[in-house]
Design a protein around this motif. Sequence first.
Motif, PDB file in Angstrom:
ATOM      1  N   ALA A   1       0.505  -1.632  -0.175  1.00 19.39           N
ATOM      2  CA  ALA A   1      -0.113  -0.294   0.416  1.00 19.39           C
ATOM      3  C   ALA A   1       0.678   0.704  -0.071  1.00 19.39           C
ATOM      4  O   ALA A   1       0.484   2.316  -0.673  1.00 19.39           O
ATOM      5  CB  ALA A   1      -0.580   0.171   0.940  1.00 19.39           C
ATOM      6  N   LYS A   2       1.825   1.086   1.283  1.00 16.40           N
ATOM      7  CA  LYS A   2       3.392   2.350   0.808  1.00 16.40           C
ATOM      8  C   LYS A   2       2.998   2.697  -0.669  1.00 16.40           C
ATOM      9  O   LYS A   2       3.672   3.470  -0.785  1.00 16.40           O
ATOM     10  CB  LYS A   2       3.675   2.230   2.321  1.00 16.40           C
ATOM     11  N   SER A   3       4.280   1.493  -0.532  1.00 15.42           N
ATOM     12  CA  SER A   3       4.097   1.347  -2.011  1.00 15.42           C
ATOM     13  C   SER A   3       4.363   1.971  -3.513  1.00 15.42           C
ATOM     14  O   SER A   3       4.350   2.569  -4.223  1.00 15.42           O
ATOM     15  CB  SER A   3       6.027   0.360  -2.621  1.00 15.42           C
ATOM     16  N   THR A   4       2.935   1.364  -3.733  1.00 13.27           N
ATOM     17  CA  THR A   4       2.125   1.271  -4.749  1.00 13.27           C
ATOM     18  C   THR A   4       1.349   2.495  -4.788  1.00 13.27           C
ATOM     19  O   THR A   4       1.364   2.998  -6.047  1.00 13.27           O
ATOM     20  CB  THR A   4       1.305  -0.050  -5.298  1.00 13.27           C
ATOM     21  N   GLY A   5       0.653   2.463  -3.518  1.00 19.54           N
ATOM     22  CA  GLY A   5      -0.021   3.805  -3.817  1.00 19.54           C
ATOM     23  C   GLY A   5      -1.681   3.696  -4.368  1.00 19.54           C
ATOM     24  O   GLY A   5      -2.965   4.802  -4.365  1.00 19.54           O
ATOM     25  N   GLY A   6      -1.601   2.247  -5.226  1.00 24.75           N
ATOM     26  CA  GLY A   6      -2.668   1.933  -5.218  1.00 24.75           C
ATOM     27  C   GLY A   6      -3.564   0.119  -4.611  1.00 24.75           C
ATOM     28  O   GLY A   6      -3.388  -0.101  -3.570  1.00 24.75           O
ATOM     29  N   ALA A   7      -4.441  -0.429  -5.591  1.00 20.11           N
ATOM     30  CA  ALA A   7      -5.239  -1.225  -5.089  1.00 20.11           C
ATOM     31  C   ALA A   7      -4.307  -2.382  -5.148  1.00 20.11           C
ATOM     32  O   ALA A   7      -3.543  -2.346  -6.228  1.00 20.11           O
ATOM     33  CB  ALA A   7      -6.580  -1.802  -6.166  1.00 20.11           C
ATOM     34  N   VAL A   8      -3.975  -3.296  -4.261  1.00 21.49           N
ATOM     35  CA  VAL A   8      -4.135  -4.484  -4.415  1.00 21.49           C
ATOM     36  C   VAL A   8      -4.319  -5.917  -4.530  1.00 21.49           C
ATOM     37  O   VAL A   8      -5.220  -6.447  -3.580  1.00 21.49           O
ATOM     38  CB  VAL A   8      -3.202  -4.725  -2.746  1.00 21.49           C
ATOM     39  N   THR A   9      -3.812  -6.656  -5.489  1.00 26.62           N
ATOM     40  CA  THR A   9      -5.169  -7.910  -6.048  1.00 26.62           C
ATOM     41  C   THR A   9      -4.428  -8.409  -5.457  1.00 26.62           C
ATOM     42  O   THR A   9      -3.196  -9.015  -5.321  1.00 26.62           O
ATOM     43  CB  THR A   9      -4.706  -8.470  -7.886  1.00 26.62           C
ATOM     44  N   ALA A  10      -5.056  -9.778  -5.425  1.00 26.35           N
ATOM     45  CA  ALA A  10      -4.336 -11.264  -4.823  1.00 26.35           C
ATOM     46  C   ALA A  10      -3.341 -11.400  -5.261  1.00 26.35           C
ATOM     47  O   ALA A  10      -2.193 -12.026  -4.652  1.00 26.35           O
ATOM     48  CB  ALA A  10      -5.417 -12.107  -4.874  1.00 26.35           C
ATOM     49  N   SER A  11      -3.324 -12.000  -6.512  1.00 24.29           N
ATOM     50  CA  SER A  11      -2.412 -11.749  -7.782  1.00 24.29           C
ATOM     51  C   SER A  11      -0.562 -11.402  -6.953  1.00 24.29           C
ATOM     52  O   SER A  11      -0.285 -12.089  -7.071  1.00 24.29           O
ATOM     53  CB  SER A  11      -2.676 -11.974  -8.395  1.00 24.29           C
TER      54      SER A  11
END
Length: 426
Positions: A286-296
């Motif tokens: 969450a901190k590094s991408t700043g976007g949604a995190v999918t299960a994959s």
Amino acid sequence: MELEERLAVFIDYENLALGAREHLGGMAFDFGPIADALAARGRVVVRRAYADWSYFDEDRRSLTRHQVELIEMPQRMGASRKNAADIKMVVDAIEMSFEREYISTFVMCTGDSDFSPLVHKLRELNKRVIGVGVEKSTSRLLPPACDEFLFYDRLEGVDIPDEPAPRSVRPGVSIPQSKGRRRGGSSAGSASERPARAAKSSGSREDSARAAASALVGAGEGVPSEESSPVADEAAEAVIGGAVPTTVPAGASPEQDGSHDESDDAPSADDLPMEVRVAQTLADLAKSTGGAVTASVLKRTLLRKDPTFSEADYGFRTFGEFVRFLADRGFVELAQGPSTGDPEVSLPAQGDTTSAFALLRTVVQDEGGSAPLSGLKNAIRKNRPDFSEKALGYRGFLQFCKAAQASGAVDLAWDDDADDYLVTAA
């Protein structure tokens, strides 16, 4: 197919190791927290550390365990070679930027501002640069030159030794080094002075203790670890039943376990319950991408941290079943993802410091009204796997507990007999 970032890591080991010793209470540098933080940012394809390893012989084992290539740059050759490791590191980085176009990100682990021209040149070559350094030994000129800068002492998994409360010291009684915090001094200075200071900073007592620990570990390399002995069904049963494995084997005292973990072959991350590892990974993403995190994406990152990870070891046929189980338990939240079978995964709201202080007080009450500081964080994570004092703005768990004391949630006092802080519900 989603394009992954390819990372190359270059470590100015003298700078980081001495910075940790001088400014983080004498603690030994551990590459593990850096590896975990980078796993959330892409695939690491190169890991190199530069130093005269005759000065850091005890650190070789830990770096090798993390698959770091050790580049030997001897300094004791009868002539001044104080910048040899730095120059070699710069040459290799520039050469790699031209020869391996698939590497998109360079991670420079150093706090030395002498590397600023290298950082600028890499960015001119359209490479992303991430810096890593100990906060108090990092030049103020270096972080602004990077695309992103990570302070080592703020990373999850870096537990700075606690500073004991002021107390009188009886003659002939020494304060344990793991509890002390040295003041003053700077890691700045010529590279020719660093090895001498490194040797001076580790006293004879520390050297003999480390040598003894290394001998014990070497003698026990053939003994299987605690984590490898249970069968998969028992592990799955423990997770589904809500049991959380302890980090201290049955029958072993904390004193016996504490100093041995740093030299053990098994990475310390293996001691964490899977709920905690998933929560930490989600927080990093969450901190590094700043976007949604999918299960994959979550599973791919877990595999970067631990290539042996498999949801089957926990009794699940697919990773989707595994994350749905965690969602049913309230550890994560799921939402519709970009494709069927690949939901978005996020952490539930952790709340403010007031709720965190209340949780601490509840856990202390469940422990019988008082509990030692060591081990208390793991007890909190049994109730809330995503707990992180650093996410709340605190540098360490001790600072968090002191803030809880100031709020009136708990009382904190040093216990000479236990050689630890005692936390009591207020």
